[in-house]
Write a protein that holds these residues in place. Structure first.
Motif, PDB file in Angstrom:
ATOM      1  N   ASP A   6       0.831  -1.210   0.000  1.00  0.00           N
ATOM      2  CA  ASP A   6       0.000   0.000   0.000  1.00  0.00           C
ATOM      3  C   ASP A   6       0.863   1.257   0.000  1.00  0.00           C
ATOM      4  O   ASP A   6       0.575   2.213  -0.728  1.00  0.00           O
ATOM      5  N   ALA A   7       1.907   1.269   0.817  1.00  0.00           N
ATOM      6  CA  ALA A   7       2.793   2.436   0.880  1.00  0.00           C
ATOM      7  C   ALA A   7       3.514   2.644  -0.448  1.00  0.00           C
ATOM      8  O   ALA A   7       3.600   3.777  -0.951  1.00  0.00           O
ATOM      9  N   ALA A   8       4.028   1.558  -1.039  1.00  0.00           N
ATOM     10  CA  ALA A   8       4.724   1.674  -2.326  1.00  0.00           C
ATOM     11  C   ALA A   8       3.759   2.122  -3.416  1.00  0.00           C
ATOM     12  O   ALA A   8       4.090   2.985  -4.237  1.00  0.00           O
ATOM     13  N   ARG A   9       2.574   1.568  -3.410  1.00  0.00           N
ATOM     14  CA  ARG A   9       1.574   1.919  -4.420  1.00  0.00           C
ATOM     15  C   ARG A   9       1.196   3.400  -4.338  1.00  0.00           C
ATOM     16  O   ARG A   9       0.911   4.031  -5.342  1.00  0.00           O
ATOM     17  N   THR A  89       4.317  -7.032  -5.319  1.00  0.00           N
ATOM     18  CA  THR A  89       2.910  -6.827  -4.935  1.00  0.00           C
ATOM     19  C   THR A  89       2.130  -8.127  -4.820  1.00  0.00           C
ATOM     20  O   THR A  89       1.014  -8.124  -4.322  1.00  0.00           O
ATOM     21  N   GLY A  90       2.680  -9.193  -5.313  1.00  0.00           N
ATOM     22  CA  GLY A  90       1.956 -10.460  -5.415  1.00  0.00           C
ATOM     23  C   GLY A  90       1.607 -10.746  -6.866  1.00  0.00           C
ATOM     24  O   GLY A  90       1.401 -11.887  -7.257  1.00  0.00           O
ATOM     25  N   SER A  91       1.563  -9.691  -7.668  1.00  0.00           N
ATOM     26  CA  SER A  91       1.260  -9.848  -9.098  1.00  0.00           C
ATOM     27  C   SER A  91       2.122  -8.940  -9.969  1.00  0.00           C
ATOM     28  O   SER A  91       1.863  -8.790 -11.155  1.00  0.00           O
ATOM     29  N   GLY A  92       3.144  -8.337  -9.388  1.00  0.00           N
ATOM     30  CA  GLY A  92       4.017  -7.447 -10.139  1.00  0.00           C
ATOM     31  C   GLY A  92       4.999  -6.756  -9.216  1.00  0.00           C
ATOM     32  O   GLY A  92       5.094  -7.075  -8.034  1.00  0.00           O
ATOM     33  N   LEU A  93       5.735  -5.791  -9.778  1.00  0.00           N
ATOM     34  CA  LEU A  93       6.795  -5.106  -9.051  1.00  0.00           C
ATOM     35  C   LEU A  93       6.588  -3.599  -9.111  1.00  0.00           C
ATOM     36  O   LEU A  93       6.327  -3.040 -10.181  1.00  0.00           O
ATOM     37  N   ILE A  94       6.699  -2.948  -7.962  1.00  0.00           N
ATOM     38  CA  ILE A  94       6.701  -1.482  -7.904  1.00  0.00           C
ATOM     39  C   ILE A  94       8.152  -1.074  -7.740  1.00  0.00           C
ATOM     40  O   ILE A  94       8.857  -1.567  -6.847  1.00  0.00           O
ATOM     41  N   HIS A  95       8.612  -0.181  -8.632  1.00  0.00           N
ATOM     42  CA  HIS A  95      10.009   0.253  -8.577  1.00  0.00           C
ATOM     43  C   HIS A  95      10.156   1.639  -9.192  1.00  0.00           C
ATOM     44  O   HIS A  95       9.268   2.110  -9.909  1.00  0.00           O
ATOM     45  N   ALA A  96      11.262   2.289  -8.897  1.00  0.00           N
ATOM     46  CA  ALA A  96      11.572   3.603  -9.466  1.00  0.00           C
ATOM     47  C   ALA A  96      12.319   3.370 -10.776  1.00  0.00           C
ATOM     48  O   ALA A  96      13.465   2.924 -10.763  1.00  0.00           O
ATOM     49  N   ASP A  97      11.654   3.634 -11.876  1.00  0.00           N
ATOM     50  CA  ASP A  97      12.185   3.339 -13.206  1.00  0.00           C
ATOM     51  C   ASP A  97      12.941   4.554 -13.749  1.00  0.00           C
ATOM     52  O   ASP A  97      12.334   5.574 -14.070  1.00  0.00           O
ATOM     53  N   VAL A  98      14.268   4.425 -13.844  1.00  0.00           N
ATOM     54  CA  VAL A  98      15.085   5.546 -14.317  1.00  0.00           C
ATOM     55  C   VAL A  98      14.756   5.895 -15.771  1.00  0.00           C
ATOM     56  O   VAL A  98      14.773   7.063 -16.147  1.00  0.00           O
ATOM     57  N   GLY A  99      14.439   4.896 -16.588  1.00  0.00           N
ATOM     58  CA  GLY A  99      14.117   5.145 -17.997  1.00  0.00           C
ATOM     59  C   GLY A  99      12.810   5.888 -18.178  1.00  0.00           C
ATOM     60  O   GLY A  99      12.698   6.783 -19.020  1.00  0.00           O
ATOM     61  N   LEU A 100      11.807   5.529 -17.394  1.00  0.00           N
ATOM     62  CA  LEU A 100      10.507   6.201 -17.466  1.00  0.00           C
ATOM     63  C   LEU A 100      10.462   7.447 -16.591  1.00  0.00           C
ATOM     64  O   LEU A 100       9.498   8.207 -16.656  1.00  0.00           O
ATOM     65  N   ARG A 101      11.511   7.605 -15.759  1.00  0.00           N
ATOM     66  CA  ARG A 101      11.663   8.793 -14.903  1.00  0.00           C
ATOM     67  C   ARG A 101      10.573   8.932 -13.849  1.00  0.00           C
ATOM     68  O   ARG A 101      10.191  10.027 -13.464  1.00  0.00           O
ATOM     69  N   ARG A 102      10.056   7.774 -13.360  1.00  0.00           N
ATOM     70  CA  ARG A 102       9.030   7.819 -12.320  1.00  0.00           C
ATOM     71  C   ARG A 102       8.896   6.454 -11.661  1.00  0.00           C
ATOM     72  O   ARG A 102       9.405   5.446 -12.179  1.00  0.00           O
ATOM     73  N   VAL A 103       8.172   6.414 -10.554  1.00  0.00           N
ATOM     74  CA  VAL A 103       7.857   5.157  -9.879  1.00  0.00           C
ATOM     75  C   VAL A 103       6.703   4.520 -10.635  1.00  0.00           C
ATOM     76  O   VAL A 103       5.710   5.185 -10.957  1.00  0.00           O
ATOM     77  N   VAL A 104       6.843   3.238 -10.947  1.00  0.00           N
ATOM     78  CA  VAL A 104       5.837   2.523 -11.727  1.00  0.00           C
ATOM     79  C   VAL A 104       5.498   1.189 -11.067  1.00  0.00           C
ATOM     80  O   VAL A 104       6.263   0.675 -10.256  1.00  0.00           O
ATOM     81  N   GLU A 105       4.353   0.652 -11.449  1.00  0.00           N
ATOM     82  CA  GLU A 105       3.972  -0.702 -11.058  1.00  0.00           C
ATOM     83  C   GLU A 105       3.911  -1.530 -12.322  1.00  0.00           C
ATOM     84  O   GLU A 105       3.108  -1.251 -13.213  1.00  0.00           O
ATOM     85  N   ARG A 106       4.778  -2.532 -12.412  1.00  0.00           N
ATOM     86  CA  ARG A 106       4.838  -3.410 -13.576  1.00  0.00           C
ATOM     87  C   ARG A 106       4.175  -4.740 -13.245  1.00  0.00           C
ATOM     88  O   ARG A 106       4.632  -5.446 -12.354  1.00  0.00           O
ATOM     89  N   PRO A 107       3.102  -5.090 -13.949  1.00  0.00           N
ATOM     90  CA  PRO A 107       2.460  -6.388 -13.680  1.00  0.00           C
ATOM     91  C   PRO A 107       3.294  -7.540 -14.224  1.00  0.00           C
ATOM     92  O   PRO A 107       4.142  -7.350 -15.101  1.00  0.00           O
ATOM     93  N   GLY A 108       3.061  -8.710 -13.680  1.00  0.00           N
ATOM     94  CA  GLY A 108       3.702  -9.917 -14.185  1.00  0.00           C
ATOM     95  C   GLY A 108       4.989 -10.261 -13.458  1.00  0.00           C
ATOM     96  O   GLY A 108       5.350  -9.647 -12.458  1.00  0.00           O
TER      97      GLY A 108
END
Length: 121
Positions: A6-9, A89-108
């Motif tokens: 929840d905090a990461a999201r 998350t149980g269904s993906g990864l929340i991380h700070a994406d340097v390429g996209l220049r933001r924190v993202v949630e990637r499913p899978g």
């Protein structure tokens, strides 16, 4: 679900900033994990490089090893000499994406080799 998830999201969409520790000004992967877990974050590290054993020892000092469960902190190798942290998350990864220049949630599944897993809770 998980307090850490929840905090990461809640930080998805925050801009990327190397050594960032404040969502108002930007976060990197270390800042994201530190805020999501409530653990202290190191500073002064380069964008590339780092010894996996040294990083694992730093994580071991603040949280216990875990399994791939919601809220787990993952240490991954995203490329040669490039280590990265994220929150499962149980269904993906929340991380700070340097390429996209933001924190993202990637499913899978995690797209990179996982070097270690810690309990974020």
């Amino acid at each position: 679900m998980s307090r850490v998830v929840d905090a990461a999201r809640s930080m998805v969409g925050v801009r990327f900033r190397l050594h960032g520790r404040d969502p108002a000004t930007g976060l990197d992967c270390v800042g994201l994990v530190a805020l999501a877990t409530g653990c202290a974050a190191p500073t002064g590290y380069p964008l590339r490089g780092g010894e996996p054993g040294r990083i694992a020892a730093m994580l071991d000092a603040v949280m216990g090893r875990g399994t791939l469960a919601p809220g787990a902190v993952l240490l991954t190798r995203t490329g040669p000499g490039q280590l990265h942290l994220g929150v499962w998350t149980g269904s993906g990864l929340i991380h700070a994406d340097v390429g996209l220049r933001r924190v993202v949630e990637r499913p899978g599944a995690v797209a990179w080799p996982v070097l270690g897993i810690w309990r974020g809770e």
